[in-house]
Structures are given as C-alpha cells and as structure tokens.
Design a protein around this motif. Structure first.
Motif, PDB file in Angstrom:
ATOM      1  N   TYR A   1       0.834  -1.210   0.000  1.00  0.00           N
ATOM      2  CA  TYR A   1       0.000   0.000   0.000  1.00  0.00           C
ATOM      3  C   TYR A   1       0.863   1.252   0.000  1.00  0.00           C
ATOM      4  CZ  TYR A   1      -3.172   3.658   1.514  1.00  0.00           C
ATOM      5  OH  TYR A   1      -3.889   4.826   1.594  1.00  0.00           O
ATOM      6  N   ASP A   2       1.861   1.281   0.875  1.00  0.00           N
ATOM      7  CA  ASP A   2       2.708   2.473   0.980  1.00  0.00           C
ATOM      8  C   ASP A   2       3.469   2.737  -0.319  1.00  0.00           C
ATOM      9  OD1 ASP A   2       1.866   2.852   3.566  1.00  0.00           O
ATOM     10  OD2 ASP A   2       3.645   1.967   4.505  1.00  0.00           O
TER      11      ASP A   2
ATOM     12  N   LEU B   1      -7.562   4.468  -2.875  1.00  0.00           N
ATOM     13  CA  LEU B   1      -6.360   5.296  -2.876  1.00  0.00           C
ATOM     14  C   LEU B   1      -6.355   6.402  -3.940  1.00  0.00           C
ATOM     15  CD1 LEU B   1      -3.534   5.896  -1.773  1.00  0.00           C
ATOM     16  CD2 LEU B   1      -2.651   4.050  -3.210  1.00  0.00           C
TER      17      LEU B   1
ATOM     18  N   ARG C   1       1.444   8.474  -5.920  1.00  0.00           N
ATOM     19  CA  ARG C   1       0.429   9.533  -5.940  1.00  0.00           C
ATOM     20  C   ARG C   1      -0.456   9.478  -7.201  1.00  0.00           C
ATOM     21  NH1 ARG C   1       2.668  13.829  -6.973  1.00  0.00           N
ATOM     22  NH2 ARG C   1       4.782  13.099  -7.402  1.00  0.00           N
TER      23      ARG C   1
ATOM     24  N   ALA D   1       0.994   4.117  -2.809  1.00  0.00           N
ATOM     25  CA  ALA D   1       0.622   5.477  -2.403  1.00  0.00           C
ATOM     26  C   ALA D   1       1.714   6.470  -2.754  1.00  0.00           C
ATOM     27  CB  ALA D   1       0.330   5.511  -0.905  1.00  0.00           C
TER      28      ALA D   1
ATOM     29  N   ILE E   1      -6.679  -0.122  -1.442  1.00  0.00           N
ATOM     30  CA  ILE E   1      -6.099   0.235  -2.749  1.00  0.00           C
ATOM     31  C   ILE E   1      -7.165   0.864  -3.640  1.00  0.00           C
ATOM     32  CG2 ILE E   1      -5.040  -0.676  -4.846  1.00  0.00           C
ATOM     33  CD1 ILE E   1      -3.123  -0.694  -2.506  1.00  0.00           C
TER      34      ILE E   1
ATOM     35  N   ARG F   1      -7.540   9.384  -6.325  1.00  0.00           N
ATOM     36  CA  ARG F   1      -8.634  10.344  -6.123  1.00  0.00           C
ATOM     37  C   ARG F   1      -9.784  10.117  -7.103  1.00  0.00           C
ATOM     38  NH1 ARG F   1      -8.895  14.692  -9.572  1.00  0.00           N
ATOM     39  NH2 ARG F   1      -7.160  14.951 -11.029  1.00  0.00           N
TER      40      ARG F   1
END
Length: 312
Positions: free
Chosen positions: A74-75, A101, A81, A78, A98, A103
């Motif tokens: 996940y990190d 995550l 971006r 992320a 996920i 937008r």
C-alpha cells in the motif's frame, strides 16, 4: 490542465494495447504493475509477462508485488500519488484500501458487455454460448467480482469465423480506444457511472484443459462454437486412432446426421464432416500431436477418415 498521473495494472497480451495507448496519448504513467515472472516452457525458465515486456520497452517503472494486501504494498503504491489506477486483466485482488487510494478511483477494462460474463473467461464463454455481440466495459472497480458501476460499453459483432483469439485481439484494441474515450471525460466529471443490472448477471468460469474434449452427441452448433471459442487455448480435441487431435476451426452444417455421433460422414478439400447430435460439424483445421496445424485438405492428403469414429 495538469496531466493525470496513472498507475496501470495488467499482465497478459490483452492489457498491452491500452498501456501503449496511454503512453502515446501523453498520459503520465507513474508506474506499471504486473504479475511476477513465472516459470514457463520446457526449461521452466522465468518468463516476464507481456505487460512487463511492453513497459520495459517504453521505459516505464515496473512493480511486481506478490500481493497488494500488506502495508508495504500500500505504501509503495501510495508513493506514486496516482490520480487514477487503470486495471486490465491484472490477476491480483485489489483490497478496499487500494481501491480507495486514487482520487478518481480504479477503472477496469473488462472484455464483455457487463453484467453479462463477469469472471475469468468472458471472451470464450460469449462465443461458446452463441452470443452475437460482445465488447468491452469500462467500469469503476469495487470489492465484488466485476460488479462495479459502468462508465460505458463498446460493442463488436461476433462473426461466424471468429475464434477466441481473434475476438481477444479485437477487444484488446477496442479496450484501448474505449479507455482513451472515457478517461478524460471521467476526470472532467462528464461521465456518470451506471449501476449494473444484477438480475442479468452471469459468470464466465475459468477455462481449463479438462474441458478440451469434444462431445459429439451435443448439437452441431454447440460443438462448432466450442471449437472456435477454445482456439487458441485450451484447444478443443477429439480422439482418433489412439491419438488426440486438436481441432482449431469448424462450422456447423445444415444436414441430417443419420450416422452415430462422431462418425466421419464426408471429406473433401472443403472440410471433414462429422456427425453430431443433430446435424453435422465441418472441421476446417486440425492438428496431430507434435505437428503443425493443417487445413482439412492437407490433413486428408494421404489419409482418409471416412467412416471412422472420432471419440468424445
């Protein structure tokens, strides 16, 4: 307008045309996710996925996690971006964290006209079932299997000469065009997702080699569709002379089959005609073990199947 940052996730050949289309159109590809290299071939050497090969050629960052369910995965995602994540036949489950995550969410390119043919083998099941149309659906992903709301459907006819392979290739290109159509409109708020009709949903179960055998007692149209649908994989097959014949192309014939199912009732350069449960199936392309595929005319050159019975 700032270009969208896209994370793309896909693995097989079907997922390559949309990836290339995104790059060629100028989208910013933050990363490409694909399945880990797998052993393949007689030597069981590790083989990269078609998407990995394409991403390397395009000079894109590549990620190949075994799972997306842990904090580390996940990190890492992320950290890219992403504004949106585009998924096409990726092969890994995306957990809710996920899905939430990007937008703009996660969009999926699915090779059927949803809600018909959710699941692993929508192309082959559509041909096998005798559907006259198929297509691609762009949908917003959610936790269920291909259950998310739809952003649009793009259709194509299933032609009599179509195989699983030919429809696959056509839908891969159609999926690329559909994605380029919907993505800017989705980002601009001009597309409103429509829920699927759950009462019309059906499931396209995964293909297996255990399904390859042809049952000649079935109706001719059903047999012919199966042969076309299973080309190139897993390949339909029948028993003959102690061997397994691969059957690549076939057509159902309007005729009265008076011989037992599986009996070869005629052969010519046009094809090898086999009695089925109701009418006849004309075999157009066959393959002996260890040999190349041959047309019916090539196959009967030097051998005759007339009067012999093909085993189910």
């Amino acid at each position: 307008m700032t270009p969208l940052r896209v994370v793309y996730a896909g693995t097989p050949d079907f997922a390559v045309p949309p990836l290339r289309a995104l790059v060629e159109t100028g989208y910013e590809l933050a990363a490409v996710y694909t399945q880990p290299d797998r052993p393949a071939g007689r030597g069981r050497q590790l083989r990269p996925s078609p998407v990995k090969i394409a991403a390397e050629a395009l000079g894109l960052p590549i990620e190949q996690p075994v799972t997306l369910r842990d904090v580390e995965a996940y990190d890492r995602l992320a950290g890219y971006r992403p504004d949106v994540m585009v998924v096409a036949a990726y092969g890994l489950i995306l957990p809710q964290a996920i899905l939430d995550l990007p937008r703009l969410g996660c969009l999926n390119i699915h090779a059927s006209l949803l809600p018909r043919w959710r699941g692993a083998a929508p192309i082959q099941r559509a041909i096998e079932a005798g559907d006259v149309q198929t297509g691609v659906t762009i949908m917003q992903m959610e936790a269920g299997l291909d259950t998310g709301p739809m952003l649009g459907l793009w259709t194509t006819d299933i032609r009599p000469e179509d195989t699983g392979g030919s429809v696959h290739d056509r839908l891969a290109e159609l999926g690329a065009a559909a994605l380029l159509d919907v993505l800017p409109r989705w980002a601009g708020g001009a597309v409103h997702a429509q829920p699927q009709d759950e009462t019309a949903a059906c499931y396209a179960r995964k293909l297996t080699k255990d399904e390859a055998g042809v049952d000649w007692s079935r109706p001719a149209h059903e047999v012919a569709r199966k042969i076309q649908a299973f080309n190139p994989w897993p390949g339909a097959e029948t028993g003959w002379n102690g061997q397994k014949l691969k059957l690549h192309l076939a057509r159902a014939l309007e005729c009265v089959a008076t011989a037992p199912p599986g009996t070869v009732i005629a052969e010519s350069r046009e094809g090898i005609d086999v009695a089925a449960g109701d009418q006849c199936v004309r075999l157009l392309s066959l393959q002996l073990p260890g040999k190349r595929a041959q047309s019916a005319a090539e196959f009967i050159n030097g051998r005759s199947l007339l009067g012999q019975t093909l085993a189910s």
